[in-house]
Design an enzyme around this catalytic site. Structure first.
Site, PDB file in Angstrom:
ATOM      1  N   GLY A  11     -58.174   0.497 -35.005  1.00  0.00           N
ATOM      2  CA  GLY A  11     -56.761   0.198 -34.800  1.00  0.00           C
ATOM      3  C   GLY A  11     -55.954  -0.060 -36.061  1.00  0.00           C
ATOM      4  O   GLY A  11     -54.947  -0.771 -36.013  1.00  0.00           O
ATOM      5  N   ASN A  13     -54.108   2.149 -37.527  1.00  0.00           N
ATOM      6  CA  ASN A  13     -52.807   2.791 -37.276  1.00  0.00           C
ATOM      7  C   ASN A  13     -51.954   1.929 -36.350  1.00  0.00           C
ATOM      8  O   ASN A  13     -50.739   1.826 -36.537  1.00  0.00           O
ATOM      9  CB  ASN A  13     -52.998   4.196 -36.702  1.00  0.00           C
ATOM     10  CG  ASN A  13     -53.302   5.212 -37.785  1.00  0.00           C
ATOM     11  OD1 ASN A  13     -52.428   5.569 -38.564  1.00  0.00           O
ATOM     12  ND2 ASN A  13     -54.552   5.655 -37.861  1.00  0.00           N
ATOM     13  N   LEU A  90     -59.607   8.656 -28.640  1.00  0.00           N
ATOM     14  CA  LEU A  90     -60.615   9.713 -28.706  1.00  0.00           C
ATOM     15  C   LEU A  90     -60.785  10.540 -27.432  1.00  0.00           C
ATOM     16  O   LEU A  90     -61.506  11.534 -27.437  1.00  0.00           O
ATOM     17  CB  LEU A  90     -61.971   9.117 -29.110  1.00  0.00           C
ATOM     18  CG  LEU A  90     -62.028   8.548 -30.538  1.00  0.00           C
ATOM     19  CD1 LEU A  90     -63.406   7.969 -30.833  1.00  0.00           C
ATOM     20  CD2 LEU A  90     -61.669   9.613 -31.559  1.00  0.00           C
ATOM     21  N   LEU A  92     -59.628  13.170 -24.480  1.00  0.00           N
ATOM     22  CA  LEU A  92     -58.628  14.213 -24.202  1.00  0.00           C
ATOM     23  C   LEU A  92     -57.855  13.743 -22.973  1.00  0.00           C
ATOM     24  O   LEU A  92     -58.451  13.385 -21.959  1.00  0.00           O
ATOM     25  CB  LEU A  92     -59.343  15.538 -23.903  1.00  0.00           C
ATOM     26  CG  LEU A  92     -58.457  16.770 -23.738  1.00  0.00           C
ATOM     27  CD1 LEU A  92     -57.731  17.106 -25.031  1.00  0.00           C
ATOM     28  CD2 LEU A  92     -59.317  17.965 -23.294  1.00  0.00           C
ATOM     29  N   ASN A 107     -49.543  12.240 -31.426  1.00  0.00           N
ATOM     30  CA  ASN A 107     -50.891  11.916 -31.908  1.00  0.00           C
ATOM     31  C   ASN A 107     -50.901  11.998 -33.438  1.00  0.00           C
ATOM     32  O   ASN A 107     -50.177  12.803 -34.025  1.00  0.00           O
ATOM     33  CB  ASN A 107     -51.883  12.942 -31.342  1.00  0.00           C
ATOM     34  CG  ASN A 107     -53.309  12.688 -31.813  1.00  0.00           C
ATOM     35  OD1 ASN A 107     -53.812  11.567 -31.773  1.00  0.00           O
ATOM     36  ND2 ASN A 107     -53.981  13.740 -32.273  1.00  0.00           N
ATOM     37  N   HIS A 109     -53.405  12.975 -36.532  1.00  0.00           N
ATOM     38  CA  HIS A 109     -54.682  13.621 -36.833  1.00  0.00           C
ATOM     39  C   HIS A 109     -54.925  13.574 -38.344  1.00  0.00           C
ATOM     40  O   HIS A 109     -54.016  13.889 -39.117  1.00  0.00           O
ATOM     41  CB  HIS A 109     -54.688  15.074 -36.348  1.00  0.00           C
ATOM     42  CG  HIS A 109     -55.991  15.754 -36.620  1.00  0.00           C
ATOM     43  ND1 HIS A 109     -57.127  15.453 -35.907  1.00  0.00           N
ATOM     44  CD2 HIS A 109     -56.353  16.664 -37.561  1.00  0.00           C
ATOM     45  CE1 HIS A 109     -58.139  16.164 -36.395  1.00  0.00           C
ATOM     46  NE2 HIS A 109     -57.699  16.901 -37.394  1.00  0.00           N
ATOM     47  N   ASP A 150     -55.195  18.630 -30.451  1.00  0.00           N
ATOM     48  CA  ASP A 150     -54.516  18.881 -31.736  1.00  0.00           C
ATOM     49  C   ASP A 150     -53.686  20.166 -31.754  1.00  0.00           C
ATOM     50  O   ASP A 150     -53.642  20.876 -32.754  1.00  0.00           O
ATOM     51  CB  ASP A 150     -55.572  18.951 -32.874  1.00  0.00           C
ATOM     52  CG  ASP A 150     -56.388  17.675 -32.960  1.00  0.00           C
ATOM     53  OD1 ASP A 150     -55.864  16.607 -32.617  1.00  0.00           O
ATOM     54  OD2 ASP A 150     -57.559  17.750 -33.378  1.00  0.00           O
ATOM     55  N   GLU A 180     -51.441   8.468 -43.078  1.00  0.00           N
ATOM     56  CA  GLU A 180     -51.370   8.088 -41.664  1.00  0.00           C
ATOM     57  C   GLU A 180     -50.489   6.872 -41.416  1.00  0.00           C
ATOM     58  O   GLU A 180     -49.632   6.886 -40.525  1.00  0.00           O
ATOM     59  CB  GLU A 180     -52.777   7.797 -41.132  1.00  0.00           C
ATOM     60  CG  GLU A 180     -53.686   9.013 -41.151  1.00  0.00           C
ATOM     61  CD  GLU A 180     -55.045   8.710 -40.552  1.00  0.00           C
ATOM     62  OE1 GLU A 180     -55.130   8.019 -39.533  1.00  0.00           O
ATOM     63  OE2 GLU A 180     -56.048   9.181 -41.121  1.00  0.00           O
TER      64      GLU A 180
END
Ligand code: GRF
Length: 206
Positions: A11, A13, A90, A92, A107, A109, A150, A180
């Site tokens: 966490g 981000n 993580l 989908l 998102n 990446h 992505d 990021e």
């Protein structure tokens, strides 16, 4: 604007977003939900430490993708979030959440899409792949989310040089710190300000 942040791990981000809501470019943004795919994610502690409501919605706790997808939709709807931010998430996403929040899910990446992305490219792997290929720059991408990994329209990218003595870990750390943690809050700012348009799968910033 109210946002939900989806997490699976440490966490950092999420922390960058929290810090910017307190003392940065996101002072008018409210994190109304931290949704984790794992009960063990340290990100949940970061939410608790900052008085942010959280929920654990794990795919493995549901009999089918449909039931799990419904639970994710319900959690976001109940929170009142207008934007969903995947920050090291993580799983989908299921089809219902993706279509219900079309163009309202982003998102981060840790590579310059379309390089080193797609299924299985998470954690340290994009950085290992970047070094194995010998690229001279790498970085991070914020993109809108569709039903594939992505793949949605690219909103922001930031690059760093790959240094001759980089390890996957040193590259990962530099990309987190210099890319990021900066472009994810910036992306939220742009969306909150209504500056982002998507036309034919291409993002334009006004
Ligand atoms: C970050 O590198 C992010 O780009 C990727 O997963 C990592 C999550 O880190 N998708 P954290 O949980 O935000 O610390």
């Amino acid at each position: 604007m109210k946002i939900a942040v989806f997490v699976s791990g440490g966490g950092t981000n999420l922390q960058a977003i929290i810090d910017n809501t307190k003392d940065g470019i996101l002072k008018d943004i409210e994190i109304v939900l931290v949704l984790s795919s794992s009960k063990d994610a340290y990100a949940l502690e970061r939410a608790a430490n900052n008085g942010i409501p959280s929920a654990v919605v794990s795919r493995k706790d549901f009999a089918s993708i449909e039931e799990w997808d419904d639970a994710v939709v319900k959690a976001v709807e109940n929170s009142g979030a207008e934007l969903v931010v995947l920050a090291g998430y993580l799983s989908l996403l299921g089809p219902k959440i993706v279509s219900k929040y079309s163009n309202r899910i982003i998102n981060i990446h840790p590579a310059l899409i379309p390089s080193f992305c797609g299924a299985g490219m998470y954690g340290i792997r994009p950085h290992k792949a970047a070094l194995a290929k010998g690229v001279k720059v790498s970085g991070a991408t914020v993109h809108f989310v569709n039903e594939n990994y992505d793949e949605g329209p690219i909103l922001l990218q930031k690059a760093v040089d790959v240094l001759p003595d980089d390890t996957p870990e040193s590259l990962q750390k530099r990309i987190m710190q210099e890319c990021e943690w900066k472009i994810l809050p910036q992306a939220i700012r742009l969306i909150a300000d209504g500056k982002v348009e998507i036309d034919n799968n291409i993002c334009r910033i006004r």
